[in-house]
Design a protein around this motif. Structure first.
Motif, short mmCIF file in Angstrom:
data_model
loop_
_atom_site.label_atom_id
_atom_site.label_comp_id
_atom_site.label_asym_id
_atom_site.label_seq_id
_atom_site.Cartn_x
_atom_site.Cartn_y
_atom_site.Cartn_z
N TYR A 40 -24.18 -3.72 -12.23
CA TYR A 40 -24.56 -4.00 -13.71
C TYR A 40 -23.71 -3.44 -14.34
O TYR A 40 -22.47 -2.89 -13.98
N ARG A 77 -27.14 -3.51 -18.86
CA ARG A 77 -27.54 -5.05 -18.94
C ARG A 77 -26.79 -5.94 -17.59
O ARG A 77 -25.90 -5.41 -17.12
N TRP A 79 -27.67 -6.98 -14.84
CA TRP A 79 -28.05 -6.66 -13.42
C TRP A 79 -27.74 -7.80 -12.44
O TRP A 79 -28.35 -8.91 -12.75
N GLN A 81 -28.26 -10.54 -10.09
CA GLN A 81 -29.58 -11.27 -9.27
C GLN A 81 -29.31 -11.27 -7.77
O GLN A 81 -29.98 -11.62 -7.15
N CYS A 118 -35.02 -7.97 -10.97
CA CYS A 118 -33.52 -8.33 -11.28
C CYS A 118 -33.03 -9.33 -10.47
O CYS A 118 -32.19 -10.05 -10.97
N ASP A 122 -32.96 -11.61 -16.22
CA ASP A 122 -32.13 -10.80 -16.76
C ASP A 122 -32.80 -9.33 -17.32
O ASP A 122 -34.15 -9.62 -17.10
N TYR A 123 -32.14 -8.33 -17.45
CA TYR A 123 -32.77 -7.16 -17.94
C TYR A 123 -31.62 -6.31 -18.80
O TYR A 123 -30.58 -6.32 -18.47
N LYS A 163 -41.87 -9.09 -17.08
CA LYS A 163 -41.52 -7.65 -17.14
C LYS A 163 -42.57 -6.71 -17.75
O LYS A 163 -43.09 -7.52 -18.99
#
Length: 333
Positions: A40, A77, A79, A81, A118, A122-123, A163
Motif C-alpha cells: 500500500y 491508500r 492497498w 487488491q 481490500c 479501494d481503501y 465498508k
C-alpha cells in the motif's frame, strides 16, 4: 488486555518476535508491512516525516494479528487488491478516520473497529499521531470458505465491497478480540497450526461475517441464499467471466442450461435481482477497478469502452449513480 496485546505472555514475559519491533526507517517498515499486510502507499500528513513505528505480530490459524503504529500522523491508500486480503482495524490508541465511498468517513476511537475487504474495493485511512492499531488480516478466500461452510453460499460484492465500523466498548466483538489476545498470551507460538488456532480462526470469521453482513443489510441465514440453484450460480460465473463480451441474457441462459424465463425467475427468487442487473454490476465494478489501476495516459473513454460502454454520457451517469463520483475523479486518484 488489549492495550498490552501481543506484548506479554500470560506470565508477564515479553512475547518473542521474529522481526524488529521498532523502526524509524520507511523502507524497513514498508517491507514489514508488505509481508504482513499487503502493499500500500503511505505518506506523512503532519510536520513530522520520520516514523517511529512499533510492530508486533502473531498468527491465529490463517489470520495475521498485528499491533502496529507509525508514531506520526499518516494517510494510507491504494492497498493491493492482488494480495487478496480483508482487514479489520481495531483502534486501541489515538484515532483513525476511515474513508467511505460516498465521501464520508467513519472515525474510530478506543475499542472501535473498521472492516474493509481490500481484495474487492479501494481503501483510504488517516491516522493521528497517537494512533495504535490492533489489526486482523484475513485472506478473502478464508472468509469465502467459512461463509460457504456455515451459511451454504458465498456472498457477492454487496458484502465484500461494503465498508463499515463495528464493535465498540462493551460489544461482543471487542470481548471476542480480548479473548483472542488472551489465547495468544497463553500460547504465543502454537495458534498458527494447532486446533485451538483453527477454532479461533473460525470463531472470528463467523462473528465478523454476521456483524458485517448485518450492517450491509444482508441476512446470511436467509434460506434463499443456501437454496440458490445450480443454474443461478452457473449464470453468475459465466457473466463474471464474460462481462467484457456483453453476453445477451439468452446466451447466459444457454450457458447455464436453462431457459431465459426460468433463469430470470430464479434470479428474482433467490437473488432479489435480475441477470441483466447482475451483469451491469459486474461491468461497473470492473471499470472502477481498471480506473483505479490505470496506467499513465489511459483515458476514461478507452477503459469504459473495454467493458462495452460506448455512450460516454450514459456511462458517466450510471457510474456516478453507482459510486457517487465521476469516473474521471476515480481515474485522477
Amino acid at each position: 488486555m488489549l492495550r498490552d496485546a501481543l506484548l506479554f505472555d500470560a506470565h508477564g514475559r515479553a512475547i518473542r518476535q521474529h522481526h524488529k519491533v521498532f523502526s524509524k526507517d520507511w523502507d524497513e517498515i514498508g517491507e514489514w508491512s508488505r509481508r504482513v499486510y499487503m502493499p500500500y502507499d503511505v505518506s506523512p500528513t503532519g510536520k513530522l516525516i520520520r516514523p517511529q513505528s512499533t510492530m508486533h505480530s502473531a498468527m491465529v490459524g490463517r489470520i495475521i494479528v498485528t499491533r502496529f503504529a507509525y508514531g506520526i500522523p499518516v494517510g494510507i491508500r491504494d492497498w493491493s487488491q492482488e494480495a487478496g486480503n480483508a482487514v479489520v482495524l481495531t483502534t486501541i490508541g489515538g484515532n483513525a478516520s476511515h474513508r467511505l465511498d460516498d465521501g464520508g468517513a467513519v472515525n474510530t476511537g478506543y475499542g472501535e473497529s473498521f472492516v474493509v475487504d481490500c481484495s474487492r474495493t479501494d481503501y483510504h485511512v488517516d491516522f493521528d499521531p497517537a494512533h495504535l492499531q490492533l489489526n486482523l488480516t484475513i485472506p478473502h478466500a478464508v472468509l469465502e470458505q467459512v461463509c460457504h461452510d456455515w451459511f451454504g453460499f458465498v456472498p457477492g460484492d454487496a458484502l465484500w465491497r461494503f465498508k463499515c465500523g463495528l464493535g465498540g466498548q462493551g460489544s461482543s466483538w471487542l470481548i471476542l478480540m480480548d479473548y483472542v489476545m488472551r489465547c495468544i498470551a497463553e500460547a504465543p507460538d502454537r495458534l498458527a497450526h494447532d486446533r485451538v488456532g483453527r477454532h479461533l480462526e473460525q470463531t472470528i470469521c463467523v462473528h465478523l461475517l454476521n456483524e458485517w453482513a448485518s450492517r450491509a443489510g444482508l441476512d446470511l441465514s436467509d434460506p434463499r441464499h443456501a437454496l440458490a440453484p445450480r443454474v443461478v450460480r452457473a449464470a453468475e460465473a459465466y457473466m463474471s467471466e464474460h462481462a467484457a463480451d456483453l453476453p445477451t441474457m439468452a446466451e447466459v441462459a444457454r450457458a447455464a442450461g436453462t431457459s431465459l424465463r426460468s433463469l430470470t425467475e430464479a434470479f428474482r427468487r433467490f437473488r432479489g435481482t435480475t441477470p441483466s442487473q447482475f451483469l451491469r454490476e459486474q461491468r461497473l465494478q470492473r471499470v472502477r477497478r481498471d480506473l483505479e489501476t490505470a496506467l499513465p495516459g489511459q483515458t476514461v473513454a478507452e477503459i469504459a469502452a473495454a467493458w462495452g460502454y460506448i455512450n460516454k454520457g450514459d456511462f458517466a451517469r450510471a457510474y456516478r449513480q453507482r459510486f457517487g463520483e465521476a469516473p474521471s475523479a476515480t481515474l485522477r486518484r
